[in-house]
Write a protein that holds these residues in place. Structure first.
Motif, PDB file in Angstrom:
ATOM      1  N   ILE A  29       0.842  -1.208   0.000  1.00 42.51           N
ATOM      2  CA  ILE A  29       0.000   0.000   0.000  1.00 42.51           C
ATOM      3  C   ILE A  29       0.871   1.251   0.000  1.00 42.51           C
ATOM      4  CG2 ILE A  29      -1.650   1.364   1.349  1.00 42.51           C
ATOM      5  CD1 ILE A  29      -2.874  -1.360   2.241  1.00 42.51           C
ATOM      6  N   LYS A  30       1.926   1.245   0.799  1.00 38.53           N
ATOM      7  CA  LYS A  30       2.837   2.406   0.850  1.00 38.53           C
ATOM      8  C   LYS A  30       3.468   2.671  -0.513  1.00 38.53           C
ATOM      9  CE  LYS A  30       4.259   2.116   5.686  1.00 38.53           C
ATOM     10  NZ  LYS A  30       5.405   1.813   6.569  1.00 38.53           N
ATOM     11  N   ASP A  31       3.778   1.614  -1.247  1.00 39.24           N
ATOM     12  CA  ASP A  31       4.355   1.781  -2.585  1.00 39.24           C
ATOM     13  C   ASP A  31       3.337   2.334  -3.575  1.00 39.24           C
ATOM     14  OD1 ASP A  31       6.843   0.879  -1.793  1.00 39.24           O
ATOM     15  OD2 ASP A  31       6.535  -1.164  -2.522  1.00 39.24           O
ATOM     16  N   ILE A  32       2.094   1.905  -3.443  1.00 39.35           N
ATOM     17  CA  ILE A  32       1.047   2.301  -4.387  1.00 39.35           C
ATOM     18  C   ILE A  32       0.539   3.711  -4.110  1.00 39.35           C
ATOM     19  CG2 ILE A  32      -1.321   1.776  -5.133  1.00 39.35           C
ATOM     20  CD1 ILE A  32      -0.512  -1.217  -4.759  1.00 39.35           C
ATOM     21  N   VAL A  33       0.356   4.042  -2.849  1.00 40.53           N
ATOM     22  CA  VAL A  33      -0.134   5.380  -2.468  1.00 40.53           C
ATOM     23  C   VAL A  33       0.822   5.961  -1.413  1.00 40.53           C
ATOM     24  CG1 VAL A  33      -2.578   5.204  -3.097  1.00 40.53           C
ATOM     25  CG2 VAL A  33      -1.821   4.263  -0.939  1.00 40.53           C
ATOM     26  N   PRO A  34       1.983   6.427  -1.860  1.00 44.59           N
ATOM     27  CA  PRO A  34       3.027   6.861  -0.922  1.00 44.59           C
ATOM     28  C   PRO A  34       2.638   8.048  -0.047  1.00 44.59           C
ATOM     29  CG  PRO A  34       3.630   7.373  -3.185  1.00 44.59           C
ATOM     30  CD  PRO A  34       2.389   6.558  -3.242  1.00 44.59           C
ATOM     31  N   ASP A  35       1.635   8.812  -0.428  1.00 38.66           N
ATOM     32  CA  ASP A  35       1.234   9.966   0.376  1.00 38.66           C
ATOM     33  C   ASP A  35       0.321   9.593   1.536  1.00 38.66           C
ATOM     34  OD1 ASP A  35       2.698  11.564  -1.325  1.00 38.66           O
ATOM     35  OD2 ASP A  35       0.973  12.091  -2.576  1.00 38.66           O
ATOM     36  N   GLU A  36      -0.143   8.359   1.587  1.00 39.62           N
ATOM     37  CA  GLU A  36      -1.048   7.929   2.657  1.00 39.62           C
ATOM     38  C   GLU A  36      -0.259   7.571   3.917  1.00 39.62           C
ATOM     39  OE1 GLU A  36      -4.415   7.687   3.000  1.00 39.62           O
ATOM     40  OE2 GLU A  36      -4.580   8.695   1.076  1.00 39.62           O
TER      41      GLU A  36
ATOM     42  N   ALA B 267     -12.454  -1.467   6.990  1.00 40.43           N
ATOM     43  CA  ALA B 267     -12.164  -1.567   5.564  1.00 40.43           C
ATOM     44  C   ALA B 267     -11.057  -0.590   5.157  1.00 40.43           C
ATOM     45  CB  ALA B 267     -13.422  -1.291   4.747  1.00 40.43           C
ATOM     46  N   LEU B 268     -10.087  -1.094   4.421  1.00 39.59           N
ATOM     47  CA  LEU B 268      -8.944  -0.277   3.992  1.00 39.59           C
ATOM     48  C   LEU B 268      -9.409   0.917   3.163  1.00 39.59           C
ATOM     49  CD1 LEU B 268      -6.509  -3.173   3.074  1.00 39.59           C
ATOM     50  CD2 LEU B 268      -6.278  -1.587   4.997  1.00 39.59           C
ATOM     51  N   ARG B 269     -10.398   0.711   2.317  1.00 38.89           N
ATOM     52  CA  ARG B 269     -10.877   1.800   1.457  1.00 38.89           C
ATOM     53  C   ARG B 269     -11.578   2.891   2.270  1.00 38.89           C
ATOM     54  NH1 ARG B 269     -13.132  -0.706  -4.092  1.00 38.89           N
ATOM     55  NH2 ARG B 269     -12.590   1.337  -4.890  1.00 38.89           N
ATOM     56  N   ASP B 270     -12.045   2.563   3.475  1.00 36.39           N
ATOM     57  CA  ASP B 270     -12.652   3.578   4.341  1.00 36.39           C
ATOM     58  C   ASP B 270     -11.592   4.387   5.088  1.00 36.39           C
ATOM     59  OD1 ASP B 270     -15.133   2.691   3.543  1.00 36.39           O
ATOM     60  OD2 ASP B 270     -15.508   1.528   5.375  1.00 36.39           O
ATOM     61  N   GLN B 271     -10.399   3.833   5.196  1.00 34.23           N
ATOM     62  CA  GLN B 271      -9.324   4.494   5.946  1.00 34.23           C
ATOM     63  C   GLN B 271      -8.337   5.234   5.058  1.00 34.23           C
ATOM     64  OE1 GLN B 271      -7.697   2.089   9.346  1.00 34.23           O
ATOM     65  NE2 GLN B 271      -8.634   0.436   8.161  1.00 34.23           N
ATOM     66  N   LEU B 272      -8.176   4.748   3.839  1.00 30.21           N
ATOM     67  CA  LEU B 272      -7.153   5.269   2.941  1.00 30.21           C
ATOM     68  C   LEU B 272      -7.789   5.694   1.626  1.00 30.21           C
ATOM     69  CD1 LEU B 272      -4.649   2.329   3.487  1.00 30.21           C
ATOM     70  CD2 LEU B 272      -4.510   4.582   4.554  1.00 30.21           C
ATOM     71  N   GLU B 273      -7.094   6.540   0.916  1.00 28.08           N
ATOM     72  CA  GLU B 273      -7.560   6.981  -0.402  1.00 28.08           C
ATOM     73  C   GLU B 273      -7.179   5.925  -1.443  1.00 28.08           C
ATOM     74  OE1 GLU B 273      -9.255   9.796  -1.289  1.00 28.08           O
ATOM     75  OE2 GLU B 273      -9.450  10.278   0.834  1.00 28.08           O
ATOM     76  N   LEU B 274      -7.911   4.819  -1.420  1.00 25.79           N
ATOM     77  CA  LEU B 274      -7.670   3.733  -2.372  1.00 25.79           C
ATOM     78  C   LEU B 274      -8.842   3.659  -3.331  1.00 25.79           C
ATOM     79  CD1 LEU B 274      -6.510   0.861   0.016  1.00 25.79           C
ATOM     80  CD2 LEU B 274      -5.067   2.228  -1.477  1.00 25.79           C
ATOM     81  N   ASP B 275      -8.547   3.748  -4.623  1.00 21.61           N
ATOM     82  CA  ASP B 275      -9.612   3.562  -5.600  1.00 21.61           C
ATOM     83  C   ASP B 275      -9.511   2.134  -6.154  1.00 21.61           C
ATOM     84  OD1 ASP B 275      -7.590   3.567  -7.553  1.00 21.61           O
ATOM     85  OD2 ASP B 275      -7.947   5.660  -8.098  1.00 21.61           O
ATOM     86  N   SER B 276     -10.374   1.809  -7.073  1.00 24.59           N
ATOM     87  CA  SER B 276     -10.395   0.443  -7.597  1.00 24.59           C
ATOM     88  C   SER B 276      -9.102   0.073  -8.314  1.00 24.59           C
ATOM     89  CB  SER B 276     -11.603   0.233  -8.504  1.00 24.59           C
ATOM     90  OG  SER B 276     -11.617   1.174  -9.531  1.00 24.59           O
TER      91      SER B 276
END
Length: 83
Positions: A14-21, A31-40
């Motif tokens: 996750i850190k690699d994919i969305v390094p600003d999170e 749910a991870l999507r409720d905590q982080l800015e993760l899209d599909s």
């Protein structure tokens, strides 16, 4: 791989994919999507990284099993026990 190792592997991906999170306070039961800015697309990237790094296949029908950090660990543990 231990359950802690699996959880850390997911967080590292996750850190690699969305390094600003900020992944330091992830609640493993939410749910991870409720905590982080993760899209599909980010979610698909996580699945692809699991395949690339650990040779773990996650069929599309099982994507719901990866909703929370706890559910990720429970789902991946039998697939990654020998890693």
């Amino acid at each position: 791989m231990t359950n802690e190792g699996i959880a850390q592997a997911i967080i590292d991906i996750i850190k690699d994919i969305v390094p600003d999170e900020d992944c330091s306070n992830i609640d493993p039961a939410v749910a991870l999507r409720d905590q982080l800015e993760l899209d599909s697309m980010d979610f698909l990237d996580i699945v692809m990284e699991l395949r690339k790094l650990y040779n773990v296949e996650v069929p599309e029908a099982d994507y719901g099993e990866l909703a929370t950090l706890d559910s990720c660990v429970a789902y991946l543990e039998p697939k990654m026990k020998d890693i």
